[in-house]
Design an enzyme around this catalytic site. Structure first.
Site, PDB file in Angstrom:
ATOM      1  N   GLY A   7       0.822  -1.211   0.000  1.00 28.79           N
ATOM      2  CA  GLY A   7       0.000   0.000   0.000  1.00 28.79           C
ATOM      3  C   GLY A   7       0.857   1.261   0.000  1.00 28.79           C
ATOM      4  N   GLY A  10      -0.286   4.658  -1.353  1.00 25.61           N
ATOM      5  CA  GLY A  10      -1.447   5.280  -0.703  1.00 25.61           C
ATOM      6  C   GLY A  10      -1.072   6.448   0.195  1.00 25.61           C
ATOM      7  CB  VAL A  59      -1.729  -8.083  -0.512  1.00 24.01           C
ATOM      8  CG1 VAL A  59      -0.735  -6.989  -0.173  1.00 24.01           C
ATOM      9  CG2 VAL A  59      -3.147  -7.616  -0.314  1.00 24.01           C
ATOM     10  CB  ALA A  80      -6.309  -2.172   4.245  1.00 26.48           C
ATOM     11  CB  SER A 124      -8.182   0.371  12.301  1.00 27.17           C
ATOM     12  OG  SER A 124      -9.296   1.208  12.424  1.00 27.17           O
ATOM     13  CE1 TYR A 183     -10.421  -0.442   6.941  1.00 20.93           C
ATOM     14  CE2 TYR A 183     -11.306   0.427   8.985  1.00 20.93           C
ATOM     15  CZ  TYR A 183     -10.274   0.327   8.084  1.00 20.93           C
ATOM     16  OH  TYR A 183      -9.093   0.988   8.324  1.00 20.93           O
ATOM     17  NE  ARG A 251     -15.223   8.653  15.015  1.00 21.26           N
ATOM     18  CZ  ARG A 251     -16.476   8.708  15.474  1.00 21.26           C
ATOM     19  NH1 ARG A 251     -16.757   9.361  16.591  1.00 21.26           N
ATOM     20  NH2 ARG A 251     -17.444   8.090  14.822  1.00 21.26           N
TER      21      ARG A 251
HETATM   22  C1  UD1 Z   1     -13.889   4.925  10.517  1.00 14.79           C
HETATM   23  C2  UD1 Z   1     -13.095   3.827  11.091  1.00 14.79           C
HETATM   24  C3  UD1 Z   1     -11.635   4.161  11.007  1.00 14.79           C
HETATM   25  C4  UD1 Z   1     -11.237   4.584   9.608  1.00 14.79           C
HETATM   26  C5  UD1 Z   1     -12.117   5.758   9.175  1.00 14.79           C
HETATM   27  C6  UD1 Z   1     -11.837   6.238   7.752  1.00 14.79           C
HETATM   28  C7  UD1 Z   1     -14.683   3.025  12.804  1.00 14.79           C
HETATM   29  C8  UD1 Z   1     -15.062   3.097  14.249  1.00 14.79           C
HETATM   30  N1  UD1 Z   1     -13.545   3.676  12.461  1.00 14.79           N
HETATM   31  O1  UD1 Z   1     -13.751   5.947  11.455  1.00 14.79           O
HETATM   32  O2  UD1 Z   1     -10.870   3.044  11.366  1.00 14.79           O
HETATM   33  O3  UD1 Z   1      -9.899   4.960   9.589  1.00 14.79           O
HETATM   34  O4  UD1 Z   1     -13.461   5.338   9.239  1.00 14.79           O
HETATM   35  O5  UD1 Z   1     -12.129   5.242   6.833  1.00 14.79           O
HETATM   36  O6  UD1 Z   1     -15.330   2.403  11.996  1.00 14.79           O
HETATM   37  N2  UD1 Z   1     -19.231  12.224   9.509  1.00 14.79           N
HETATM   38  C9  UD1 Z   1     -20.072  13.270   9.209  1.00 14.79           C
HETATM   39  N3  UD1 Z   1     -20.307  13.574   7.899  1.00 14.79           N
HETATM   40  C10 UD1 Z   1     -19.737  12.868   6.878  1.00 14.79           C
HETATM   41  C11 UD1 Z   1     -18.867  11.805   7.195  1.00 14.79           C
HETATM   42  C12 UD1 Z   1     -18.631  11.499   8.517  1.00 14.79           C
HETATM   43  O7  UD1 Z   1     -20.605  13.931  10.098  1.00 14.79           O
HETATM   44  O8  UD1 Z   1     -20.006  13.212   5.721  1.00 14.79           O
HETATM   45  C13 UD1 Z   1     -18.990  11.912  10.930  1.00 14.79           C
HETATM   46  C14 UD1 Z   1     -19.330  10.464  11.279  1.00 14.79           C
HETATM   47  O9  UD1 Z   1     -20.670  10.296  11.611  1.00 14.79           O
HETATM   48  C15 UD1 Z   1     -18.418  10.230  12.464  1.00 14.79           C
HETATM   49  C16 UD1 Z   1     -17.198  11.127  12.185  1.00 14.79           C
HETATM   50  O10 UD1 Z   1     -17.617  12.059  11.207  1.00 14.79           O
HETATM   51  O11 UD1 Z   1     -19.044  10.650  13.640  1.00 14.79           O
HETATM   52  C17 UD1 Z   1     -15.974  10.425  11.677  1.00 14.79           C
HETATM   53  O12 UD1 Z   1     -16.317   9.632  10.548  1.00 14.79           O
HETATM   54  P1  UD1 Z   1     -15.238   8.939   9.597  1.00 14.79           P
HETATM   55  O13 UD1 Z   1     -14.221   9.896   9.169  1.00 14.79           O
HETATM   56  O14 UD1 Z   1     -15.983   8.147   8.582  1.00 14.79           O
HETATM   57  O15 UD1 Z   1     -14.423   7.982  10.521  1.00 14.79           O
HETATM   58  P2  UD1 Z   1     -14.849   6.989  11.691  1.00 14.79           P
HETATM   59  O16 UD1 Z   1     -16.202   6.440  11.482  1.00 14.79           O
HETATM   60  O17 UD1 Z   1     -14.468   7.597  12.979  1.00 14.79           O
END
Ligand code: UD1
Length: 371
Positions: A7, A10, A59, A80, A124, A183, A251
């Site tokens: 990767g 990336g 891979v 990944a 992750s 995932y 986060r």
């Molecule tokens: C997930 C994975 C993480 C991965 C990341 C990026 C989990 C718990 N974690 O993180 O391992 O690295 O995705 O692929 O599954 N949000 C909005 N609007 C949007 C998109 C997202 O409000 O358009 C919010 C989501 O509801 C969430 C936060 O932003 O509360 C973070 O979302 P995101 O960046 O997708 O990452 P995670 O879900 O934390």
């Protein structure tokens, strides 16, 4: 050393490649140049250093993996498929690319194990599910996901059985794992497969649990990637970021250079062998704040939209307890959110982004995975 980065074309991989080259290592990259990330040209991205040797391949392709491993003494497994939402319906593709991919890679590593001195695998924070919390009695608790009933009533914060609020705490590595997406299940596979095989065959192996990574080279047009890229792509197209829930979910946003720092320590520190580490900043940031900061820079006239909608499987709060990696490896996050966003924006200003977020959202809604 001669080092393989899977990767390596990336987002994270390419930064790691640069850092390894800078330290004088010889670097080979194995990457399938997935069109969802790299576009359809089949060409490596401009940011991939020409000093790294590129092997284009998957891979799961044993021959490509064998070629990539020739002469190699350490492997960073960063490859990944990374779309959390997409993984919930393309289940076979995610399990094949991630879990089976790790299996093929490990078998080929074992065939050359006398030469291989270190393995580092990208895990992750998603494997935790919800983060750690404190209840009213002051006890640390590890609650399950919020119920559909609570979410439908827009009760977004975590509650105990009596409905009293739980307070978020930093999440330590000891937290029981509770992956809530396909995932995340495959990321747990990555970590556990590498650590189990490494331990059994005496190959020093380290697992790094990345929190929410951001920075230059993040795939802006990939709607299945992290929230900063998604919000930026929206803003660059003059559209408001769609903030889910009430925006107060948090986060741990960690700049990609700190992820690289952790990887170098995992390679260089002897006592990292056999261990897993959180890699974050230890600080929570709300999604609304991220939306505001990005909008403020990219499109000050655009107001982020707080939608009160939510995605299946989303957690409310999770930020890293970084004591272990601090104490054992001497890691310290160096980039503040403010500086990191500035760095991201500097790079974004050189990019154009396609906003495919609505389509991605429609895919989830069609399947009842977003409401
Ligand atoms: C997930 C994975 C993480 C991965 C990341 C990026 C989990 C718990 N974690 O993180 O391992 O690295 O995705 O692929 O599954 N949000 C909005 N609007 C949007 C998109 C997202 O409000 O358009 C919010 C989501 O509801 C969430 C936060 O932003 O509360 C973070 O979302 P995101 O960046 O997708 O990452 P995670 O879900 O934390």
């Amino acid at each position: 050393m001669k080092i393989l980065v899977t990767g390596g074309a990336g987002f994270v991989g390419s930064h790691l490649v640069d850092a390894l080259l800078e330290r004088g290592h010889e670097v080979r990259v194995l990457d399938n140049l997935d069109p969802q990330v790299h576009g359809d040209s089949g060409q490596p991205p401009a940011h991939l250093s020409p000093e790294a040797e590129l092997e284009i391949g998957d891979v799961r392709d044993r021959e490509a993996v064998a070629r990539a491993l020739e002469g190699v003494e350490a492997v960073f497994h960063q490859a990944a498929a990374v779309g959390v939402g997409q993984s919930m319906y393309e289940i076979e593709r995610y399990v094949a690319a991630n879990s089976l991919g790790a299996a093929v890679l490990l078998e080929e590593i074992l065939a050359r194990r006398d030469r291989i001195r270190r393995l580092v695998v990208a895990s992750s924070m998603s494997i935790y599910g919800e983060g750690a919390y404190r209840d009213r009695q002051g006890q640390r608790v590890y609650p399950p996901l919020r119920t559909e009933v609570a979410l439908a009533a827009r009760r977004f914060e975590l509650e105990d059985a009596e409905g009293a609020p739980l307070e978020p705490l930093p999440t330590p590595e000891e937290k029981p794992l509770h992956p809530t997406s396909v995932y995340a299940v495959t990321k747990r596979d990555h970590e556990e497969l590498f650590l189990a095989v490494g331990a059994a065959y005496g190959i020093p192996t380290v697992g790094l649990r990345y929190f929410n990574i951001y920075g230059p080279r993040q795939a802006l047009s990939n709607p299945y990637t992290g929230v900063m890229a998604i919000f930026s792509a929206r803003l660059l197209n003059g559209r408001p970021p769609l903030v889910f829930e009430d925006g107060l979910q948090t986060r741990d946003f960690v700049h990609v250079s700190d992820i690289v720092q952790a990887n170098l320590l995992a390679l260089e520190r002897d006592h990292a062998a056999g261990r897993v580490y959180n890699v974050g900043t230890g600080r929570p940031t709300s999604i609304a704040e991220v939306a505001r900061r990005l909008a403020g820079h990219l499109a000050p006239e655009v107001e982020p939209e707080i939608t009160e909608r939510y995605r299946a499987g989303d957690i409310r709060h999770c930020y890293a307890d970084i004591s272990r990696i601090r104490q054992e490896l001497g890691y310290a996050p160096r980039v503040s959110l403010e500086d990191g966003i500035e760095d991201l924006l500097g790079w974004i200003s050189t990019q154009s982004a396609e906003d495919r977020v609505e389509q991605a959202r429609a895919e989830l809604e069609k399947r009842g995975l977003a409401r």
